[in-house]
Design an enzyme around this catalytic site. Structure first.
Site, PDB file in Angstrom:
ATOM      1  N   SER A  71       0.835  -1.212   0.000  1.00  0.00           N
ATOM      2  CA  SER A  71       0.000   0.000   0.000  1.00  0.00           C
ATOM      3  C   SER A  71       0.866   1.256   0.000  1.00  0.00           C
ATOM      4  O   SER A  71       1.883   1.321   0.707  1.00  0.00           O
ATOM      5  CB  SER A  71      -0.879   0.047   1.262  1.00  0.00           C
ATOM      6  OG  SER A  71      -1.838  -0.970   1.252  1.00  0.00           O
ATOM      7  N   ILE A  72       0.417   2.267  -0.742  1.00  0.00           N
ATOM      8  CA  ILE A  72       1.101   3.567  -0.688  1.00  0.00           C
ATOM      9  C   ILE A  72       1.075   4.080   0.759  1.00  0.00           C
ATOM     10  O   ILE A  72       2.031   4.687   1.231  1.00  0.00           O
ATOM     11  CB  ILE A  72       0.455   4.556  -1.683  1.00  0.00           C
ATOM     12  CG1 ILE A  72       0.732   4.078  -3.125  1.00  0.00           C
ATOM     13  CG2 ILE A  72       0.983   5.973  -1.468  1.00  0.00           C
ATOM     14  CD1 ILE A  72       0.078   4.896  -4.222  1.00  0.00           C
TER      15      ILE A  72
ATOM     16  N   ASP B 123     -15.071   2.854   7.627  1.00  0.00           N
ATOM     17  CA  ASP B 123     -15.632   2.688   6.287  1.00  0.00           C
ATOM     18  C   ASP B 123     -15.807   4.081   5.683  1.00  0.00           C
ATOM     19  O   ASP B 123     -16.638   4.865   6.157  1.00  0.00           O
ATOM     20  CB  ASP B 123     -16.980   1.953   6.383  1.00  0.00           C
ATOM     21  CG  ASP B 123     -17.620   1.769   5.014  1.00  0.00           C
ATOM     22  OD1 ASP B 123     -17.030   2.226   4.006  1.00  0.00           O
ATOM     23  OD2 ASP B 123     -18.719   1.169   4.957  1.00  0.00           O
TER      24      ASP B 123
ATOM     25  N   ILE C 166      -7.379   6.326   0.034  1.00  0.00           N
ATOM     26  CA  ILE C 166      -8.537   5.447  -0.114  1.00  0.00           C
ATOM     27  C   ILE C 166      -9.172   5.645  -1.481  1.00  0.00           C
ATOM     28  O   ILE C 166      -9.400   6.783  -1.894  1.00  0.00           O
ATOM     29  CB  ILE C 166      -9.581   5.775   0.990  1.00  0.00           C
ATOM     30  CG1 ILE C 166      -9.030   5.390   2.370  1.00  0.00           C
ATOM     31  CG2 ILE C 166     -10.917   5.102   0.712  1.00  0.00           C
ATOM     32  CD1 ILE C 166      -9.875   5.881   3.536  1.00  0.00           C
TER      33      ILE C 166
ATOM     34  N   ALA D 155     -13.510   1.424  -6.968  1.00  0.00           N
ATOM     35  CA  ALA D 155     -14.509   1.425  -8.055  1.00  0.00           C
ATOM     36  C   ALA D 155     -14.883  -0.030  -8.324  1.00  0.00           C
ATOM     37  O   ALA D 155     -14.081  -0.941  -8.062  1.00  0.00           O
ATOM     38  CB  ALA D 155     -13.921   2.053  -9.313  1.00  0.00           C
TER      39      ALA D 155
ATOM     40  N   TYR E 273      -8.698   3.407 -16.746  1.00  0.00           N
ATOM     41  CA  TYR E 273      -8.867   4.127 -15.475  1.00  0.00           C
ATOM     42  C   TYR E 273     -10.310   4.613 -15.304  1.00  0.00           C
ATOM     43  O   TYR E 273     -10.825   4.706 -14.188  1.00  0.00           O
ATOM     44  CB  TYR E 273      -7.865   5.275 -15.368  1.00  0.00           C
ATOM     45  CG  TYR E 273      -7.549   5.649 -13.938  1.00  0.00           C
ATOM     46  CD1 TYR E 273      -7.038   4.698 -13.042  1.00  0.00           C
ATOM     47  CD2 TYR E 273      -7.769   6.934 -13.464  1.00  0.00           C
ATOM     48  CE1 TYR E 273      -6.763   5.040 -11.726  1.00  0.00           C
ATOM     49  CE2 TYR E 273      -7.490   7.277 -12.152  1.00  0.00           C
ATOM     50  CZ  TYR E 273      -6.994   6.324 -11.282  1.00  0.00           C
ATOM     51  OH  TYR E 273      -6.727   6.664  -9.980  1.00  0.00           O
TER      52      TYR E 273
ATOM     53  N   LYS F 167     -11.232  10.943  -9.381  1.00  0.00           N
ATOM     54  CA  LYS F 167     -10.001  11.660  -8.985  1.00  0.00           C
ATOM     55  C   LYS F 167     -10.089  13.140  -9.385  1.00  0.00           C
ATOM     56  O   LYS F 167      -9.541  14.002  -8.693  1.00  0.00           O
ATOM     57  CB  LYS F 167      -8.763  11.013  -9.603  1.00  0.00           C
ATOM     58  CG  LYS F 167      -8.434   9.634  -9.034  1.00  0.00           C
ATOM     59  CD  LYS F 167      -8.122   9.672  -7.550  1.00  0.00           C
ATOM     60  CE  LYS F 167      -7.519   8.375  -7.049  1.00  0.00           C
ATOM     61  NZ  LYS F 167      -7.431   8.307  -5.595  1.00  0.00           N
TER      62      LYS F 167
ATOM     63  N   ILE G 124       2.016   2.475  -9.275  1.00  0.00           N
ATOM     64  CA  ILE G 124       2.746   1.587  -8.353  1.00  0.00           C
ATOM     65  C   ILE G 124       1.933   0.298  -8.230  1.00  0.00           C
ATOM     66  O   ILE G 124       0.705   0.348  -8.105  1.00  0.00           O
ATOM     67  CB  ILE G 124       2.875   2.244  -6.951  1.00  0.00           C
ATOM     68  CG1 ILE G 124       3.713   3.526  -7.048  1.00  0.00           C
ATOM     69  CG2 ILE G 124       3.496   1.280  -5.955  1.00  0.00           C
ATOM     70  CD1 ILE G 124       3.828   4.297  -5.729  1.00  0.00           C
TER      71      ILE G 124
ATOM     72  N   LEU H 185      -2.512  -3.637  -4.572  1.00  0.00           N
ATOM     73  CA  LEU H 185      -3.705  -4.450  -4.788  1.00  0.00           C
ATOM     74  C   LEU H 185      -4.745  -3.664  -5.594  1.00  0.00           C
ATOM     75  O   LEU H 185      -5.375  -4.197  -6.512  1.00  0.00           O
ATOM     76  CB  LEU H 185      -4.275  -4.895  -3.444  1.00  0.00           C
ATOM     77  CG  LEU H 185      -5.170  -6.127  -3.477  1.00  0.00           C
ATOM     78  CD1 LEU H 185      -4.432  -7.322  -4.069  1.00  0.00           C
ATOM     79  CD2 LEU H 185      -5.651  -6.465  -2.083  1.00  0.00           C
TER      80      LEU H 185
HETATM   81  N1  LIG Z   1      -1.153   2.310  -7.048  1.00  0.00           N
HETATM   82  C1  LIG Z   1      -1.128   3.306  -7.926  1.00  0.00           C
HETATM   83  O1  LIG Z   1      -0.631   3.175  -9.049  1.00  0.00           O
HETATM   84  C2  LIG Z   1      -1.679   4.657  -7.529  1.00  0.00           C
HETATM   85  C3  LIG Z   1      -1.272   5.797  -8.248  1.00  0.00           C
HETATM   86  C4  LIG Z   1      -1.785   7.046  -7.884  1.00  0.00           C
HETATM   87  C5  LIG Z   1      -2.690   7.141  -6.835  1.00  0.00           C
HETATM   88  N2  LIG Z   1      -3.064   6.015  -6.161  1.00  0.00           N
HETATM   89  C6  LIG Z   1      -4.011   6.172  -5.046  1.00  0.00           C
HETATM   90  O2  LIG Z   1      -3.378   5.804  -3.839  1.00  0.00           O
HETATM   91  C7  LIG Z   1      -4.382   5.473  -2.885  1.00  0.00           C
HETATM   92  C8  LIG Z   1      -4.014   4.162  -2.209  1.00  0.00           C
HETATM   93  O3  LIG Z   1      -4.099   3.085  -3.138  1.00  0.00           O
HETATM   94  P1  LIG Z   1      -2.995   1.951  -3.258  1.00  0.00           P
HETATM   95  O4  LIG Z   1      -2.580   1.906  -4.685  1.00  0.00           O
HETATM   96  O5  LIG Z   1      -1.984   2.073  -2.201  1.00  0.00           O
HETATM   97  O6  LIG Z   1      -3.851   0.614  -3.058  1.00  0.00           O
HETATM   98  P2  LIG Z   1      -4.327  -0.175  -1.738  1.00  0.00           P
HETATM   99  O7  LIG Z   1      -5.256  -1.203  -2.263  1.00  0.00           O
HETATM  100  O8  LIG Z   1      -3.190  -0.632  -0.945  1.00  0.00           O
HETATM  101  O9  LIG Z   1      -5.099   0.957  -0.921  1.00  0.00           O
HETATM  102  C9  LIG Z   1      -6.424   1.323  -1.169  1.00  0.00           C
HETATM  103  C10 LIG Z   1      -7.079   1.430   0.173  1.00  0.00           C
HETATM  104  O10 LIG Z   1      -8.417   1.922   0.032  1.00  0.00           O
HETATM  105  C11 LIG Z   1      -9.148   1.251   1.047  1.00  0.00           C
HETATM  106  N3  LIG Z   1     -10.604   1.339   0.831  1.00  0.00           N
HETATM  107  C12 LIG Z   1     -11.328   1.037  -0.283  1.00  0.00           C
HETATM  108  N4  LIG Z   1     -12.647   1.230  -0.027  1.00  0.00           N
HETATM  109  C13 LIG Z   1     -12.732   1.678   1.251  1.00  0.00           C
HETATM  110  C14 LIG Z   1     -13.805   2.055   2.089  1.00  0.00           C
HETATM  111  N5  LIG Z   1     -15.093   2.000   1.694  1.00  0.00           N
HETATM  112  N6  LIG Z   1     -13.520   2.460   3.356  1.00  0.00           N
HETATM  113  C15 LIG Z   1     -12.243   2.527   3.802  1.00  0.00           C
HETATM  114  N7  LIG Z   1     -11.183   2.170   3.054  1.00  0.00           N
HETATM  115  C16 LIG Z   1     -11.431   1.758   1.795  1.00  0.00           C
HETATM  116  C17 LIG Z   1      -8.672  -0.184   0.974  1.00  0.00           C
HETATM  117  O11 LIG Z   1      -9.048  -0.918   2.105  1.00  0.00           O
HETATM  118  C18 LIG Z   1      -7.169   0.064   0.874  1.00  0.00           C
HETATM  119  O12 LIG Z   1      -6.600   0.147   2.159  1.00  0.00           O
HETATM  120  C19 LIG Z   1      -5.696   5.447  -3.641  1.00  0.00           C
HETATM  121  O13 LIG Z   1      -6.354   6.696  -3.477  1.00  0.00           O
HETATM  122  C20 LIG Z   1      -5.239   5.289  -5.081  1.00  0.00           C
HETATM  123  O14 LIG Z   1      -6.180   5.752  -6.017  1.00  0.00           O
HETATM  124  C21 LIG Z   1      -2.577   4.797  -6.479  1.00  0.00           C
END
Ligand SMILES: NC(=O)c1ccc[n+]([C@@H]2O[C@H](COP(=O)([O-])OP(=O)(O)OC[C@H]3O[C@@H](n4cnc5c(N)ncnc54)[C@H](O)[C@@H]3O)[C@@H](O)[C@H]2O)c1
Length: 256
Positions: free
Chosen positions: A18-19, A63, A91, A94, A156, A163, A192, A195
């Site tokens: 996770s980020i 949540d 968070i 979709a 996307y 976003k 990145i 999941l």
């Molecule tokens: N991975 C990438 O390439 C990337 C790039 C830019 C931005 N992001 C953004 O970074 C953020 C973190 O995503 P990630 O890539 O680390 O993936 P991740 O799956 O590790 O994290 C996503 C998180 O959102 C949480 N989540 C989803 N629905 C939820 C809800 N109803 N209530 C509470 N939590 C909820 C999940 O439990 C998870 O912890 C997101 O906003 C994502 O859009 C990701």
């Protein structure tokens, strides 16, 4: 150590990819204390084992689709940790169908769900944090976004629209929070492998394209994004609010 003595709430921890985890590492490397929230359906055994790497780290269920749940989590944070200096909103969600099908096929329910969880939850969190008097003066809120809000990125889809709403919300929130000295910004991170990213069609080829075309010829890491978040949580960024900062090795400035 730019975050010495600062308490940062990290919302959206899932696993070591996770980020949110990269941000947690960057914050602790800079002397900050981290507190987490997780989705109520998360695998707690795995999560506790991960969090045991940070002595004393606590996590609370939240949540993002429910104001009551966000409020309950923020109340517990204040009760157990006192006022805090920063919040990371990490968070997004979709429906898989809405990421796999053409955007034109997005259902009304799918559009509302992605916007609710991925964008509105930031507005609710900022409002409830204010109502609960959770934030210290000069606190900083940081959210995660992606380039798919600005340009059409294959696969996307509805998340790009969510976003875009998140980024516009940051600009409007910066005005409402600024009167209390609170800042809010977003980091537009390069792709990145997490999941959530697995849900995006052909995600692997996006990573290849970034490596070929980004000025720095590489993909970003969680901790690099975390370091930008650490800067935004720190007083070094005291003049920055309402901004979207790209942490993408320059990919977003490239043309055709
Ligand atoms: N991975 C990438 O390439 C990337 C790039 C830019 C931005 N992001 C953004 O970074 C953020 C973190 O995503 P990630 O890539 O680390 O993936 P991740 O799956 O590790 O994290 C996503 C998180 O959102 C949480 N989540 C989803 N629905 C939820 C809800 N109803 N209530 C509470 N939590 C909820 C999940 O439990 C998870 O912890 C997101 O906003 C994502 O859009 C990701």
């Amino acid at each position: 150590m730019i975050l010495q003595g600062k308490k940062i709430l990290i919302m959206g921890i899932r696993n070591k990819w996770s980020i949110a985890w990269g941000v947690a590492q960057a914050v602790t490397n800079q002397g900050g204390e981290v507190i987490f929230t997780h989705h109520p359906m998360e695998n707690m055994e795995k999560l506790h084992s991960l969090l045991s790497e940070i002595p004393g780290a606590k996590t609370y269920p939240c949540d993002a689709a429910s104001d009551e749940s966000i409020q309950e989590a923020l109340k517990l944070v204040k009760q157990n940790h006192g006022k805090i200096d920063g919040i990371l909103h990490c968070i997004a969600h979709a429906n898989t169908d809405d990421l796999r099908n053409d955007f034109i096929k997005t259902s009304r329910e799918g559009f509302a769900h992605a916007s609710d969880v991925s964008a509105y939850s930031l507005v609710a969190t900022a409002r409830l944090a204010k109502e609960e008097d959770l934030l210290n003066e000069n606190a900083s809120i940081v959210a995660l976004t992606y380039f798919g809000s600005e340009k059409v990125m294959e696969g996307y889809n509805v998340m790009g629209v969510a976003k875009a709403a998140l980024e516009a919300s940051i600009r409007y929130l910066s005005k409402d929070l600024g009167v209390d000295g609170i800042r809010i910004n977003a980091i537009s991170a390069g792709p990145i492998k997490t999941l959530s990213a697995k849900g995006i069609k052909d995600f692997g080829s996006i990573l290849d394209i970034v490596e070929q075309r980004a000025p720095l010829k590489k993909n970003v890491t969680q901790v690099e994004v975390g370091n930008v978040a650490a800067f935004l949580f720190s007083s070094l960024s005291s003049a920055i609010t309402g901004e979207v900062i790209h942490a993408d090795n320059g990919f977003s400035i490239t043309g055709a």
